[in-house]
Scaffold this motif. Structure first.
Motif, PDB file in Angstrom:
ATOM      1  N   SER A  25       0.834  -1.193   0.000  1.00 58.91           N
ATOM      2  CA  SER A  25       0.000   0.000   0.000  1.00 58.91           C
ATOM      3  C   SER A  25       0.876   1.254   0.000  1.00 58.91           C
ATOM      4  O   SER A  25       0.588   2.234  -0.673  1.00 58.91           O
ATOM      5  CB  SER A  25      -0.946  -0.023   1.208  1.00 58.91           C
ATOM      6  OG  SER A  25      -0.614   0.978   2.127  1.00 58.91           O
ATOM      7  N   ALA A  26       1.971   1.192   0.743  1.00 66.20           N
ATOM      8  CA  ALA A  26       2.830   2.375   0.838  1.00 66.20           C
ATOM      9  C   ALA A  26       3.547   2.637  -0.486  1.00 66.20           C
ATOM     10  O   ALA A  26       3.577   3.761  -0.979  1.00 66.20           O
ATOM     11  CB  ALA A  26       3.841   2.187   1.966  1.00 66.20           C
ATOM     12  N   LEU A  29       2.354   4.808  -6.727  1.00 67.21           N
ATOM     13  CA  LEU A  29       2.636   5.930  -7.612  1.00 67.21           C
ATOM     14  C   LEU A  29       3.300   7.062  -6.851  1.00 67.21           C
ATOM     15  O   LEU A  29       4.046   7.848  -7.423  1.00 67.21           O
ATOM     16  CB  LEU A  29       1.334   6.405  -8.241  1.00 67.21           C
ATOM     17  CG  LEU A  29       0.692   5.371  -9.171  1.00 67.21           C
ATOM     18  CD1 LEU A  29      -0.719   5.792  -9.528  1.00 67.21           C
ATOM     19  CD2 LEU A  29       1.537   5.207 -10.423  1.00 67.21           C
ATOM     20  N   TYR A 112      -6.056   8.607  -8.824  1.00 65.24           N
ATOM     21  CA  TYR A 112      -4.977   7.610  -8.747  1.00 65.24           C
ATOM     22  C   TYR A 112      -5.048   6.586  -9.885  1.00 65.24           C
ATOM     23  O   TYR A 112      -4.045   6.243 -10.496  1.00 65.24           O
ATOM     24  CB  TYR A 112      -5.073   6.907  -7.393  1.00 65.24           C
ATOM     25  CG  TYR A 112      -3.793   6.291  -6.894  1.00 65.24           C
ATOM     26  CD1 TYR A 112      -2.829   7.067  -6.269  1.00 65.24           C
ATOM     27  CD2 TYR A 112      -3.549   4.925  -7.036  1.00 65.24           C
ATOM     28  CE1 TYR A 112      -1.664   6.508  -5.791  1.00 65.24           C
ATOM     29  CE2 TYR A 112      -2.381   4.359  -6.556  1.00 65.24           C
ATOM     30  CZ  TYR A 112      -1.443   5.156  -5.926  1.00 65.24           C
ATOM     31  OH  TYR A 112      -0.288   4.604  -5.458  1.00 65.24           O
ATOM     32  N   LEU A 235       3.428   7.062   2.828  1.00 64.75           N
ATOM     33  CA  LEU A 235       3.338   5.976   3.818  1.00 64.75           C
ATOM     34  C   LEU A 235       1.888   5.527   4.017  1.00 64.75           C
ATOM     35  O   LEU A 235       1.597   4.733   4.893  1.00 64.75           O
ATOM     36  CB  LEU A 235       3.944   6.415   5.155  1.00 64.75           C
ATOM     37  CG  LEU A 235       5.456   6.647   5.160  1.00 64.75           C
ATOM     38  CD1 LEU A 235       5.929   7.111   6.540  1.00 64.75           C
ATOM     39  CD2 LEU A 235       6.215   5.376   4.776  1.00 64.75           C
ATOM     40  N   SER A 236       0.994   6.041   3.210  1.00 65.59           N
ATOM     41  CA  SER A 236      -0.440   5.707   3.304  1.00 65.59           C
ATOM     42  C   SER A 236      -1.030   6.098   4.652  1.00 65.59           C
ATOM     43  O   SER A 236      -1.881   5.396   5.195  1.00 65.59           O
ATOM     44  CB  SER A 236      -0.688   4.206   3.095  1.00 65.59           C
ATOM     45  OG  SER A 236      -0.114   3.748   1.922  1.00 65.59           O
ATOM     46  N   GLN A 239      -5.119   8.026   6.121  1.00 65.08           N
ATOM     47  CA  GLN A 239      -6.124   7.590   5.169  1.00 65.08           C
ATOM     48  C   GLN A 239      -6.873   6.365   5.662  1.00 65.08           C
ATOM     49  O   GLN A 239      -7.887   5.984   5.089  1.00 65.08           O
ATOM     50  CB  GLN A 239      -5.459   7.309   3.816  1.00 65.08           C
ATOM     51  CG  GLN A 239      -6.395   6.979   2.681  1.00 65.08           C
ATOM     52  CD  GLN A 239      -6.702   5.510   2.611  1.00 65.08           C
ATOM     53  OE1 GLN A 239      -5.874   4.680   2.925  1.00 65.08           O
ATOM     54  NE2 GLN A 239      -7.925   5.170   2.221  1.00 65.08           N
ATOM     55  N   SER A 327      -1.766  -0.359  -4.107  1.00 67.31           N
ATOM     56  CA  SER A 327      -2.126   0.815  -3.311  1.00 67.31           C
ATOM     57  C   SER A 327      -3.609   1.117  -3.462  1.00 67.31           C
ATOM     58  O   SER A 327      -4.280   1.509  -2.497  1.00 67.31           O
ATOM     59  CB  SER A 327      -1.321   2.043  -3.733  1.00 67.31           C
ATOM     60  OG  SER A 327       0.047   1.831  -3.532  1.00 67.31           O
ATOM     61  N   ALA A 330      -5.667  -0.749  -1.142  1.00 67.50           N
ATOM     62  CA  ALA A 330      -5.617  -0.191   0.214  1.00 67.50           C
ATOM     63  C   ALA A 330      -6.446   1.083   0.328  1.00 67.50           C
ATOM     64  O   ALA A 330      -6.977   1.401   1.390  1.00 67.50           O
ATOM     65  CB  ALA A 330      -4.170   0.087   0.608  1.00 67.50           C
ATOM     66  N   LEU A 331      -6.548   1.814  -0.774  1.00 67.77           N
ATOM     67  CA  LEU A 331      -7.328   3.058  -0.737  1.00 67.77           C
ATOM     68  C   LEU A 331      -8.827   2.768  -0.662  1.00 67.77           C
ATOM     69  O   LEU A 331      -9.593   3.528  -0.079  1.00 67.77           O
ATOM     70  CB  LEU A 331      -7.026   3.904  -1.982  1.00 67.77           C
ATOM     71  CG  LEU A 331      -5.679   4.624  -1.965  1.00 67.77           C
ATOM     72  CD1 LEU A 331      -5.219   4.984  -3.364  1.00 67.77           C
ATOM     73  CD2 LEU A 331      -5.785   5.884  -1.107  1.00 67.77           C
TER      74      LEU A 331
HETATM   75  N1  PHE Z   1       1.095   5.272  -0.473  1.00 61.66           N
HETATM   76  C1  PHE Z   1       0.554   5.205  -1.798  1.00 61.66           C
HETATM   77  C2  PHE Z   1       1.579   5.744  -2.772  1.00 61.66           C
HETATM   78  O1  PHE Z   1       2.614   6.230  -2.380  1.00 61.66           O
HETATM   79  C3  PHE Z   1      -0.747   5.937  -1.909  1.00 61.66           C
HETATM   80  C4  PHE Z   1      -1.723   5.607  -0.850  1.00 61.66           C
HETATM   81  C5  PHE Z   1      -2.153   6.581   0.019  1.00 61.66           C
HETATM   82  C6  PHE Z   1      -2.164   4.296  -0.703  1.00 61.66           C
HETATM   83  C7  PHE Z   1      -3.018   6.264   1.039  1.00 61.66           C
HETATM   84  C8  PHE Z   1      -3.043   3.974   0.314  1.00 61.66           C
HETATM   85  C9  PHE Z   1      -3.459   4.957   1.161  1.00 61.66           C
HETATM   86  O2  PHE Z   1       1.358   5.712  -3.944  1.00 61.66           O
END
Ligand code: PHE
Length: 453
Positions: A25-26, A29, A112, A235-236, A239, A327, A330-331
């Motif tokens: 997830s982290a 993009l 995204y 680092l997600s 969220q 990711s 995870a979003l």
């Molecule tokens: N961390 C992911 C990225 O760097 C984006 C993201 C944000 C994923 C929040 C999950 C939650 O692309």
């Protein structure tokens, strides 16, 4: 104190799978597409340094708090925080942080999947050898043309959304495990190939200097906000994704070690992406501040010139799509878990509903490139607006509330119970960061960016 709650969605089968999922997830993009382009727009080294500081002083402590909340709450982010505030006899207000998360996840997905869609389009461009020997100008043109083709971009975007929804319907754990096993090794190898190319054929020292020798005159209040927002985004954090994955984490796993590994890997990959991209930027006299197209306008030049370039380019963009995909899951998952737990709808229905909402919302991002006059909000393109609203506002705000909640509101025994064997010194350092450093840093950066001081 024993752990009474259990997640409705089961647990990870091992610590490693959790690490993979959270790292999946982290790493996305944010690392490969966004980090290089915001470094380019904000003057290089000083920005990078600030970002690294934020990762260590804010990101790591906050990630611990989010995992802790998830694992103790065992629910979607909003209900986990609510359960914990009840446990500590605090107001229900605190669940707002979970709300920020669920909503941010959806808004991030409004753009995204579009970028992941660009990546998917590039997989096919690469496979048929489009980049072979192409000039930087031709490659730049390729990108500028692609983003203004709404049907093409929307199509790929929908493929990405549908694939994520499909995995979510099957249950996050199974789908992710398979995807992630080969994604990280492939990603590291391909990025290293791109960096090796940059060392031999790019302006490597200029790139290195740009990334790592800070010129503090380049720092701006707006840059600080972007660095802060990106520390959360990459680092997600803020969220709910990490809370959500924490909710599936078995009790016996040590949280701190796990986090250092995830944050370290995430940062390493972002820096590698920078090291691959900037030497090419400088070797070809391209502008470092090329905006969201930077990745797409630079690496294809390198691939177009190296042996087996179209093979590597294809694999590289496949890997970017995978990184985005893990990711995206995870979003979306926090909103889906919330629907299931609150309204007792099936996983399938919840995932389809959220997927549908995202598809509609993402139309604005797709069209903001082809119809920039129409699709803008407050002077920003719809695409930039969704990005800035989440990364630079909602995520830091959600993070701030989480820090205050865990640092000041949760009962100390409850917190201690989750962190088990953590040595006293580190526990206190962590609490200090949550209580003082995170809130102050977020508030100071916000105030500066708004221009109040
Ligand atoms: N961390 C992911 C990225 O760097 C984006 C993201 C944000 C994923 C929040 C999950 C939650 O692309």
């Amino acid at each position: 104190m024993s752990e009474p709650r259990q997640s409705l969605h089961g647990e990870w089968s091992s610590r490693w799978i959790f690490i993979f999922a959270a790292a999946g997830s982290a790493v996305g993009l944010g690392n490969i597409w966004k980090f290089p382009y915001i470094v380019g727009e904000n003057g290089g080294g000083a920005f990078v340094l600030m970002y690294l500081l934020f990762i260590i002083a804010i990101g790591v402590p906050l990630m611990m708090s989010e995992i802790l909340i998830g694992r103790r709450g065992r629910r979607n982010p909003a209900d986990s925080v609510r359960a914990l505030s009840e446990e500590s006899q605090r107001s229900k207000f605190w669940q707002i942080t979970g709300w920020f998360g669920i909503i941010s996840g959806i808004i991030v997905m409004f753009y995204y999947g579009v970028i992941a869609g660009w990546g998917l389009d590039y997989v096919f461009k690469a496979a048929v050898g489009t980049f072979d020997g192409a000039s930087p100008a031709a490659i730049s043109q390729l990108f500028d043309t692609m983003i203004t083709e709404p049907f093409r971009v929307m199509f790929w975007n929908v493929v990405i959304i549908a694939a994520s929804v499909f995995v979510i319907i099957g249950g996050v754990k199974k789908g992710l495990e398979t995807a992630l096993r080969f994604m990280f090794p492939a990603m590291l190898i391909l990025l290293l190939i791109a960096v090796v190319y940059a060392v031999y054929s790019g302006a490597f020292m200029t790139g290195l200097n740009f990334l790592f020798s800070p010129d503090f005159s380049q720092l701006t209040a707006q840059g600080a906000l972007i660095a802060l927002g990106h520390a959360f985004f990459t680092l997600s954090l803020g969220q709910g994704a990490i809370m959500m994955y924490g909710a599936y984490l078995p009790k016996r796993v040590s949280i701190p070690r796990t986090i250092l590994l995830i944050a370290g890997l995430d940062t390493f990959i972002a820096l590698l992406a920078g090291l691959a991209i900037f030497p090419i930027v400088f070797a070809h006299g391209l502008p470092a501040a090329s905006g969201p197209g930077l990745l797409f306008k630079t690496l294809p030049i390198a691939f177009g010139q190296m042996p087996y370039g179209s093979l590597f380019a294809t694999l590289f963009f496949v890997m970017i799509v995978f990184a985005a995909f893990t990711s995206a899951i995870a979003l979306i998952e926090p909103a889906v878990a919330w629907l299931i737990e609150r309204f007792a709808v099936s996983r399938k229905r919840a995932a389809l509903l959220v997927g549908g909402l995202i598809t509609v919302g993402s139309l604005g991002s797709v069209l903001s490139f082809s119809h920039p006059q129409t699709f803008q909000i407050g002077g920003l393109s719809y695409f930039d607006f969704t990005d800035q609203l989440t990364a630079n506002t909602f995520l830091p705000l959600g993070g701030l509330i989480t820090a205050v909640f865990v640092g000041w509101m949760m009962r100390r025994e409850a917190v201690r119970d989750e962190l088990g064997m953590m040595a006293n010194f580190w526990f206190q350092a962590w609490q200090f960061a949550l209580r003082f450093i995170v809130p102050l840093a977020v508030i100071i950066v916000f105030i500066n960016a708004i221009g109040l001081v």
